[in-house]
Design a protein around this motif. Sequence first.
Motif, PDB file in Angstrom:
ATOM      1  N   MET A  15       0.932  -1.330  -0.124  1.00 50.97           N
ATOM      2  CA  MET A  15       0.125  -0.302   0.483  1.00 50.97           C
ATOM      3  C   MET A  15       0.639   0.795   0.329  1.00 50.97           C
ATOM      4  N   CYS A  16      -0.188   2.489  -0.440  1.00 51.36           N
ATOM      5  CA  CYS A  16       1.041   3.480  -0.426  1.00 51.36           C
ATOM      6  C   CYS A  16       0.543   4.428   0.536  1.00 51.36           C
ATOM      7  N   GLY A  17       1.053   4.841   1.480  1.00 48.84           N
ATOM      8  CA  GLY A  17       0.708   6.353   2.479  1.00 48.84           C
ATOM      9  C   GLY A  17       1.353   6.170   3.874  1.00 48.84           C
ATOM     10  N   SER A  18       1.264   6.981   4.544  1.00 46.74           N
ATOM     11  CA  SER A  18       1.779   6.814   5.572  1.00 46.74           C
ATOM     12  C   SER A  18       1.719   5.958   7.195  1.00 46.74           C
ATOM     13  N   PRO A  19       2.430   6.004   7.995  1.00 43.48           N
ATOM     14  CA  PRO A  19       2.490   4.969   9.299  1.00 43.48           C
ATOM     15  C   PRO A  19       1.100   5.357  10.134  1.00 43.48           C
ATOM     16  N   THR A  20      -0.099   6.433   9.691  1.00 41.84           N
ATOM     17  CA  THR A  20      -0.841   7.058  10.021  1.00 41.84           C
ATOM     18  C   THR A  20      -2.254   6.169   8.764  1.00 41.84           C
ATOM     19  N   ASP A  21      -2.071   5.884   8.312  1.00 37.46           N
ATOM     20  CA  ASP A  21      -2.799   5.371   7.063  1.00 37.46           C
ATOM     21  C   ASP A  21      -2.910   4.119   7.409  1.00 37.46           C
ATOM     22  N   LEU A  22      -1.673   3.550   7.789  1.00 37.12           N
ATOM     23  CA  LEU A  22      -1.299   1.969   7.992  1.00 37.12           C
ATOM     24  C   LEU A  22      -2.232   1.421   8.876  1.00 37.12           C
ATOM     25  N   LEU A  23      -2.283   2.649  10.622  1.00 35.87           N
ATOM     26  CA  LEU A  23      -3.134   2.280  11.557  1.00 35.87           C
ATOM     27  C   LEU A  23      -4.790   2.571  11.060  1.00 35.87           C
ATOM     28  N   VAL A  70       4.072  -3.714   3.102  1.00 31.79           N
ATOM     29  CA  VAL A  70       5.344  -2.918   2.607  1.00 31.79           C
ATOM     30  C   VAL A  70       4.679  -1.427   2.000  1.00 31.79           C
ATOM     31  N   LEU A  71       5.266  -0.645   2.998  1.00 35.81           N
ATOM     32  CA  LEU A  71       4.819   0.732   3.428  1.00 35.81           C
ATOM     33  C   LEU A  71       5.530   1.457   1.871  1.00 35.81           C
ATOM     34  N   ASP A  95       6.202   5.023   0.955  1.00 36.00           N
ATOM     35  CA  ASP A  95       5.873   6.055   1.421  1.00 36.00           C
ATOM     36  C   ASP A  95       7.345   7.031   1.249  1.00 36.00           C
ATOM     37  N   LEU A  96       7.132   7.837   0.316  1.00 38.04           N
ATOM     38  CA  LEU A  96       8.734   7.737  -0.681  1.00 38.04           C
ATOM     39  C   LEU A  96       9.069   9.156  -0.174  1.00 38.04           C
ATOM     40  N   TYR A  97       8.224  10.245  -0.092  1.00 38.32           N
ATOM     41  CA  TYR A  97       8.593  11.400  -0.122  1.00 38.32           C
ATOM     42  C   TYR A  97       8.138  11.937   1.761  1.00 38.32           C
ATOM     43  N   ASN A  98       8.836  10.901   2.722  1.00 45.68           N
ATOM     44  CA  ASN A  98       8.293  11.185   4.348  1.00 45.68           C
ATOM     45  C   ASN A  98      10.128  11.387   5.014  1.00 45.68           C
ATOM     46  N   LYS A 148       5.882  -3.270  13.262  1.00 45.64           N
ATOM     47  CA  LYS A 148       6.757  -4.064  13.502  1.00 45.64           C
ATOM     48  C   LYS A 148       7.228  -5.229  12.393  1.00 45.64           C
ATOM     49  N   ASN A 149       5.900  -5.692  11.376  1.00 47.49           N
ATOM     50  CA  ASN A 149       5.508  -6.066  10.711  1.00 47.49           C
ATOM     51  C   ASN A 149       5.652  -5.599   9.457  1.00 47.49           C
ATOM     52  N   VAL A 150       6.071  -4.714   9.313  1.00 55.19           N
ATOM     53  CA  VAL A 150       5.746  -3.260   8.298  1.00 55.19           C
ATOM     54  C   VAL A 150       7.051  -2.971   7.963  1.00 55.19           C
ATOM     55  N   LEU A 151       7.631  -3.259   6.279  1.00 56.35           N
ATOM     56  CA  LEU A 151       8.826  -2.667   5.336  1.00 56.35           C
ATOM     57  C   LEU A 151       8.506  -1.792   4.625  1.00 56.35           C
ATOM     58  N   VAL A 152       9.009  -0.416   4.621  1.00 63.93           N
ATOM     59  CA  VAL A 152       9.402   1.147   4.503  1.00 63.93           C
ATOM     60  C   VAL A 152       9.521   0.866   3.417  1.00 63.93           C
ATOM     61  N   LEU A 153       9.750   0.905   2.201  1.00 63.89           N
ATOM     62  CA  LEU A 153      10.141   2.035   0.931  1.00 63.89           C
ATOM     63  C   LEU A 153      10.350   2.956   0.646  1.00 63.89           C
ATOM     64  N   THR A 154      11.306   4.209   0.868  1.00 65.97           N
ATOM     65  CA  THR A 154      11.205   5.588   0.956  1.00 65.97           C
ATOM     66  C   THR A 154      12.681   6.036  -0.028  1.00 65.97           C
TER      67      THR A 154
END
Length: 252
Positions: free
Chosen positions: A6-14, A31-32, A34-37, A51-57
Motif C-alpha cells: 500500500m501507499c501512504g504513511s504510518p498513520t494510513d497503515l494504522l 510493504v508501505l 512512503d517515498l516522500y517522508n 513491526k511487520n512492515v517494510l517501508v520503501l522510501t
Amino acid sequence: SNLFIMCGSPTDLLEVKNGSKSADSSEFLFVLIDLYNDVYYTNMSSLQEMKNVLVLTMPNSRKYTINSDLTDNNTMNDYMAAYHDSVLHIGQVMREIAAKNQTEIQQMDFVNVNYFRNTSFNGTAGDYKLDVHGDRDANLSVIYTTTGNEYKVLFTFDTEYNQTKLVDKAPSFIWGKRLPEYKPDTGPALHDVIVGVLAVTVVVVATIAFIFYRQNRKDRLLRKRWSYINPDLISLLEDSELNVISLKIEDE
C-alpha cells in the motif's frame, strides 16, 4: 495472500489495521510505499504496529528538514524541493542553450529532450541522476522496525544498476532470521488430496452397490413369495393397455 502492498504513511497503515491484533502477526508482511517522508530518519522511534512492515522510501540525501506547517515561513517538503530543483535544472539548461551560437538558437523550433536525459545536477534534495528516459535514479531505502521499536535500514536498491545492497546483515525483526513467505500455505500435500479423493470415490461406489443390492434382494423375496404358482399360469400385464379381468362366481 500474506503480502499487502500500500501507499501512504504510518498513520494510513494504522487506519487499515484498525486496531486488529491479528494484523500485527508475524504471519503477515506489509510493504508501505512512503517515498516522500523523512520521519524514518529524523525520528528513529517506531510503533508497535510497524513491526511487520517494510517501508520503501527515498534515501536520506535531503539538505533540508521537512516542515509541513503551512502557517510557518519555513514550510518545506519534498514536493516543494522537487519543484525548486526542477526549475533550477531548467534554468541550467536555458543557460547552456543561450551559450550556443545565435544562428543555431534561431533555427531551434523546440528544446531537445536530451537536455533532460542522461544527465545529472545538484539540488536541495541531493544529487539528481536522470537516466536515458529522463527518470530519476536513486538508492531507494527499505526500512524495518526492530524488536526494540526503532527504524533501521535493511537494504538499499540502486535503480540505476538494479543492484541490492544489504545494510543490516543481522536484522532483529519480528520474522526471525528471514522474511515470511509472500503467500500462505497451499493446503494439504498433493498425495493427501489424491488419497482423500480416492476414499470419497470408494465410499460413493460402495453406497451405490449397497442400494442396488437392497433393491435386488427385495425383488427376489417378492418373486419367492409366489414361487408355488406355475410360471405358465402367470402372464404380465401391459402398462400401455387396459386389461379387464372378469371374475365369475357360480353357485353350486
